[in-house]
Motif scaffolding. Structure first.
Motif, mmCIF file in Angstrom:
data_model
loop_
_atom_site.group_PDB
_atom_site.id
_atom_site.type_symbol
_atom_site.label_atom_id
_atom_site.label_comp_id
_atom_site.label_asym_id
_atom_site.label_seq_id
_atom_site.Cartn_x
_atom_site.Cartn_y
_atom_site.Cartn_z
ATOM 1 N N LYS A 145 5.413 -13.760 6.683
ATOM 2 C CA LYS A 145 5.729 -14.316 8.008
ATOM 3 C C LYS A 145 7.159 -14.843 7.963
ATOM 4 O O LYS A 145 7.523 -15.603 7.064
ATOM 5 N N CYS A 146 7.968 -14.435 8.940
ATOM 6 C CA CYS A 146 9.385 -14.805 8.884
ATOM 7 C C CYS A 146 9.982 -14.852 10.286
ATOM 8 O O CYS A 146 9.318 -14.525 11.274
ATOM 9 N N LEU A 160 13.369 -13.742 16.832
ATOM 10 C CA LEU A 160 12.055 -13.095 16.886
ATOM 11 C C LEU A 160 11.182 -13.580 15.735
ATOM 12 O O LEU A 160 11.561 -13.470 14.565
ATOM 13 N N ILE A 161 10.016 -14.138 16.075
ATOM 14 C CA ILE A 161 9.073 -14.628 15.067
ATOM 15 C C ILE A 161 8.139 -13.486 14.695
ATOM 16 O O ILE A 161 7.530 -12.857 15.577
ATOM 17 N N CYS A 162 8.038 -13.198 13.398
ATOM 18 C CA CYS A 162 7.284 -12.035 12.921
ATOM 19 C C CYS A 162 6.158 -12.473 11.984
ATOM 20 O O CYS A 162 6.408 -13.198 11.022
ATOM 21 N N ALA A 166 5.467 -5.420 9.123
ATOM 22 C CA ALA A 166 5.602 -4.392 10.164
ATOM 23 C C ALA A 166 6.339 -4.966 11.384
ATOM 24 O O ALA A 166 7.228 -4.314 11.954
ATOM 25 N N GLU A 167 5.981 -6.184 11.783
ATOM 26 C CA GLU A 167 6.654 -6.832 12.923
ATOM 27 C C GLU A 167 8.120 -7.104 12.605
ATOM 28 O O GLU A 167 8.999 -6.946 13.460
ATOM 29 N N GLN A 191 14.881 -15.757 7.988
ATOM 30 C CA GLN A 191 14.454 -17.033 7.399
ATOM 31 C C GLN A 191 12.951 -17.029 7.148
ATOM 32 O O GLN A 191 12.190 -16.397 7.900
ATOM 33 N N GLU A 192 12.556 -17.774 6.124
ATOM 34 C CA GLU A 192 11.128 -18.034 5.964
ATOM 35 C C GLU A 192 10.641 -18.767 7.215
ATOM 36 O O GLU A 192 11.397 -19.493 7.863
#
Length: 428
Positions: A145-146, A160-162, A166-167, A191-192
């Protein structure tokens, strides 16, 4: 004093509204302004004049300020700062408030900002900066998650929060390959993902001194419960209950002090507003990003609580004499609810007639700040994504929230959209 304010949003209406309360302000222009700004009056009764000049028309703004012999220009938005309007005005002997081009890099380049924080020990997320998609995707995959951020300015939407690799891969392609944010996406910062409570800090700086404001909290997502897309901000409130006075002082020591030390070491004269967005994590406060101007809608809740003369404060910030002034704050709470056009932050119609603003404005301790409005055939109409910032003070957060939503209930326009949970996190 003759003042020129640059910008057309809710932040700029709030700045104008506060500046006209000063006896120092005798004549004021706003470029380009909006329908609400045009209704403001200085203490001597002079109307604030909206000037048909874009905020990024630096030659036009310079010529206008020279012609009118302005005493102080106040810059609201980020783009003219990044383009170097402060440097241009100063080179031509004009007084201006806002950060210069070098200092504006803290907002205009996420890469610059990230490297500065790492160099000067300012707590932030683990991150990497990339100018090619393949290594960016590999780094994102290693984090899980990043957050993927376009390097440059993207109207608050280039983040954009992923949730997974894949995101993140899709986000990198969208920014770097598909050029969703144009040249702003030539480089990315990955970023983390930081867990915790996000709050906004603001500090007024004069190159040597940084004066910290109370806390506020923005609501970036379009929908209730922090759902939907990221926006420029759907509402805010101040103060927040998430930091005690001692914790706020500690955050200032961990963030502001190394920031000012780093600026001195890098020969960056930071005179203007510093706005770090921070995450309160289990490991302490960490900076998500720096902004180099007032937040919008944070300006609305800060300036309704500020008791100082804003002309004197901005003048001292520009002159380097801020150390002599103590900031004074109204102990009441302030809540701002943004009313947006249907479809925002995607595409939306313009020109919808707005009714009820005067009724809402007449409520006690309430002010409707215009963000995206225009005057058409004598009527106020929508002219942007975020249309109004309905702001109210109350003896505590609950009463300020109730007052703001009571005012929102008086205003109508076709497709009006607003969040119904501004300040709800604090009231849990």
């Amino acid at each position: 004093m003759k003042l020129l304010v640059i910008g057309s949003g809710g932040r700029e209406h709030t700045l104008v509204w506060k500046l006209v309360q000063s006896p120092h302000a005798t004549q004021m222009w706003c470029a380009p302004g909006n329908a609400g700004i045009a209704r403001e009056r200085t203490q001597n009764g002079a109307a604030v004049e909206c000037v048909n000049l874009g905020a990024e028309d630096l030659p036009g703004l310079l010529a206008f300020a020279q012609e009118k012999k302005t005493d102080l220009t106040v810059v609201g938005p980020d783009n003219p700062l990044a383009l170097g309007i402060v440097d241009l005005f100063q080179q031509n002997g004009l007084r201006i408030w806002g950060v210069n081009r070098k200092a504006a890099q803290f907002e205009s380049s996420k890469v610059f900002s990230q490297k500065f924080m790492e160099k000067y020990g300012i707590p932030t997320a683990a991150a990497g900066t990339f100018s090619e998609p393949a290594p960016a995707k590999a780094f994102a995959a290693s984090l899980g998650k990043c957050v993927v951020k376009a390097d440059g300015l993207a109207l608050g939407k280039g983040v954009l929060i992923c949730s997974n690799a894949a995101e993140a891969e899709k986000a990198v392609d969208e920014i770097m390959v598909g050029k969703a944010f144009g040249a702003a996406g030539a480089r990315v910062v990955i970023q983390e993902f930081l867990e915790g409570v996000e709050v906004s800090l603001h500090a007024l700086c004069d190159g040597k001194t940084a004066k910290l404001f109370p806390t506020s909290q923005d609501h970036k997502r379009a929908l209730d419960g922090d759902g939907g897309l990221n926006t420029g901000g759907m509402g805010t409130y101040s103060p927040t209950p998430f930091l005690t006075d001692a914790q706020l002082a500690n955050a200032a020591a961990q963030i502001l002090e190394p920031f000012m030390r780093g600026c001195a070491a890098e020969n960056i004269e930071y005179r203007g507003l510093l706005y770090p967005g921070i995450m309160l994590t289990t490991a302490g406060p960490k900076v998500i990003e720096f902004n180099a101007r007032f937040g919008d809608p944070e300006a609305q809740v800060y300036l309704t609580r500020l008791e100082n003369d804003l002309v004197e404060l901005l003048d001292a910030s520009a002159a380097g004499t801020l150390g002599k002034i103590e900031l004074k704050w109204n102990p009441m709470a302030s809540v701002c609810v943004v009313m947006a056009s249907g479809g925002y932050p995607g595409s939306y119609p313009k020109g919808k007639v707005i009714s009820g603003i005067e009724t809402a404005d007449a409520l006690p301790r309430t002010k409707v700040f215009h963000a995206g409005t225009a005057l058409k055939d004598g009527q106020i109409v929508t002219n942007g994504g975020r249309v109004l910032g309905v702001t109210a003070l109350g003896k505590d957060l609950k009463s300020a929230q109730a007052a703001a939503y009571s005012a929102v209930g008086k205003i109508r326009f076709d497709g009006a959209h607003f969040r119904r949970d501004i300040a709800a996190k604090a009231l849990k």
